[in-house]
Design a protein around this motif. Structure first.
Motif, PDB file in Angstrom:
ATOM      1  N   ILE A  76      23.361  45.785   9.686  1.00 24.62           N
ATOM      2  CA  ILE A  76      23.936  44.638   8.977  1.00 24.62           C
ATOM      3  C   ILE A  76      25.412  44.908   8.656  1.00 24.62           C
ATOM      4  O   ILE A  76      26.256  44.017   8.790  1.00 24.62           O
ATOM      5  CB  ILE A  76      23.121  44.296   7.713  1.00 24.62           C
ATOM      6  N   HIS A  79      27.317  44.321  11.780  1.00 25.90           N
ATOM      7  CA  HIS A  79      27.404  42.866  11.951  1.00 25.90           C
ATOM      8  C   HIS A  79      28.488  42.273  11.051  1.00 25.90           C
ATOM      9  O   HIS A  79      29.300  41.443  11.499  1.00 25.90           O
ATOM     10  CB  HIS A  79      26.038  42.245  11.645  1.00 25.90           C
ATOM     11  N   GLU A  80      28.520  42.686   9.802  1.00 28.29           N
ATOM     12  CA  GLU A  80      29.517  42.143   8.867  1.00 28.29           C
ATOM     13  C   GLU A  80      30.932  42.456   9.336  1.00 28.29           C
ATOM     14  O   GLU A  80      31.814  41.605   9.257  1.00 28.29           O
ATOM     15  CB  GLU A  80      29.258  42.667   7.462  1.00 28.29           C
ATOM     16  N   THR A  83      31.755  40.327  12.327  1.00 29.60           N
ATOM     17  CA  THR A  83      31.985  38.953  11.878  1.00 29.60           C
ATOM     18  C   THR A  83      33.401  38.812  11.319  1.00 29.60           C
ATOM     19  O   THR A  83      34.108  37.850  11.627  1.00 29.60           O
ATOM     20  CB  THR A  83      30.938  38.548  10.827  1.00 29.60           C
ATOM     21  N   GLU A  84      33.829  39.780  10.497  1.00 29.04           N
ATOM     22  CA  GLU A  84      35.190  39.760   9.952  1.00 29.04           C
ATOM     23  C   GLU A  84      36.233  39.706  11.061  1.00 29.04           C
ATOM     24  O   GLU A  84      37.265  39.054  10.920  1.00 29.04           O
ATOM     25  CB  GLU A  84      35.442  41.019   9.111  1.00 29.04           C
ATOM     26  N   HIS A  89      28.838  38.741  18.923  1.00 27.35           N
ATOM     27  CA  HIS A  89      27.725  39.670  18.726  1.00 27.35           C
ATOM     28  C   HIS A  89      26.527  38.919  18.161  1.00 27.35           C
ATOM     29  O   HIS A  89      26.657  37.802  17.657  1.00 27.35           O
ATOM     30  CB  HIS A  89      28.107  40.815  17.787  1.00 27.35           C
ATOM     31  N   GLY A  90      25.365  39.550  18.240  1.00 25.88           N
ATOM     32  CA  GLY A  90      24.181  38.948  17.661  1.00 25.88           C
ATOM     33  C   GLY A  90      22.932  39.735  17.976  1.00 25.88           C
ATOM     34  O   GLY A  90      22.972  40.733  18.698  1.00 25.88           O
ATOM     35  N   VAL A 107      29.157  34.394  17.127  1.00 24.60           N
ATOM     36  CA  VAL A 107      29.488  35.505  16.232  1.00 24.60           C
ATOM     37  C   VAL A 107      28.401  35.582  15.172  1.00 24.60           C
ATOM     38  O   VAL A 107      28.296  34.716  14.305  1.00 24.60           O
ATOM     39  CB  VAL A 107      30.871  35.283  15.581  1.00 24.60           C
ATOM     40  N   GLY A 108      27.540  36.599  15.281  1.00 19.63           N
ATOM     41  CA  GLY A 108      26.505  36.828  14.279  1.00 19.63           C
ATOM     42  C   GLY A 108      25.189  36.136  14.527  1.00 19.63           C
ATOM     43  O   GLY A 108      24.352  36.059  13.627  1.00 19.63           O
ATOM     44  N   TYR A 109      24.937  35.672  15.753  1.00 22.72           N
ATOM     45  CA  TYR A 109      23.687  34.982  16.069  1.00 22.72           C
ATOM     46  C   TYR A 109      22.488  35.849  15.689  1.00 22.72           C
ATOM     47  O   TYR A 109      22.422  37.025  16.012  1.00 22.72           O
ATOM     48  CB  TYR A 109      23.648  34.669  17.579  1.00 22.72           C
ATOM     49  N   PHE A 111      21.528  36.919  12.765  1.00 22.28           N
ATOM     50  CA  PHE A 111      21.633  37.571  11.459  1.00 22.28           C
ATOM     51  C   PHE A 111      21.577  36.494  10.389  1.00 22.28           C
ATOM     52  O   PHE A 111      22.231  35.460  10.520  1.00 22.28           O
ATOM     53  CB  PHE A 111      22.950  38.345  11.336  1.00 22.28           C
ATOM     54  N   GLN A 113      22.616  34.770   7.115  1.00 22.58           N
ATOM     55  CA  GLN A 113      23.879  34.740   6.373  1.00 22.58           C
ATOM     56  C   GLN A 113      23.629  34.745   4.891  1.00 22.58           C
ATOM     57  O   GLN A 113      22.714  34.249   4.381  1.00 22.58           O
ATOM     58  CB  GLN A 113      24.689  33.510   6.758  1.00 22.58           C
TER      59      GLN A 113
END
Length: 113
Positions: A76, A79-80, A83-84, A89-90, A107-109, A111, A113
């Motif tokens: 995670i 991922h964060e 995302t920033e 990614h995902g 972006v972040g698929y 995960f 939120q």
């Protein structure tokens, strides 16, 4: 249920056929002759697969999970950070998920939120 290893291999094949270059991340621990252990490979939490699209050389990261698999805290955190930075990614639970992530530049698929 299909194993994560099988899903990962299926994703690698699908993305390779989809005009992408894909690399599997290898990690592990090694014991030195004097009895110490050290970790080889990428930092904890790094995605299972990474690569790039041939069309525009855009980089992507794919975390592979089974249908019921959940990301760890270190995943995670990865991922964060991605995302920033706005990096594609995902979490992919199937080859179709992976292709969706890459094709749509998500972006972040997968995960929460």
């Amino acid at each position: 249920m299909t194993s994560e290893h099988k899903i990962q291999n299926d994703i690698r094949i699908a993305l390779s056929r989809h005009q992408c270059t894909v690399f599997r991340v290898n990690v592990g621990s090694v014991k030195t002759p004097d009895g110490r252990f050290f970790s080889a490979g990428v930092p904890s939490g790094h995605a299972d697969l990474y690569g790039f699209r041939w069309s525009d050389r855009q980089i992507f990261y794919i975390e592979v999970k089974t249908p019921t698999g959940r990301p760890r805290k270190d995943q995670i955190a990865f991922h964060e950070r991605m995302t920033e930075l706005g990096v594609i990614h995902g979490i992919a639970r199937s080859p179709e998920d992976a292709i969706k992530i890459v094709d749509e530049g998500l972006v972040g698929y997968g995960f929460k939120q």
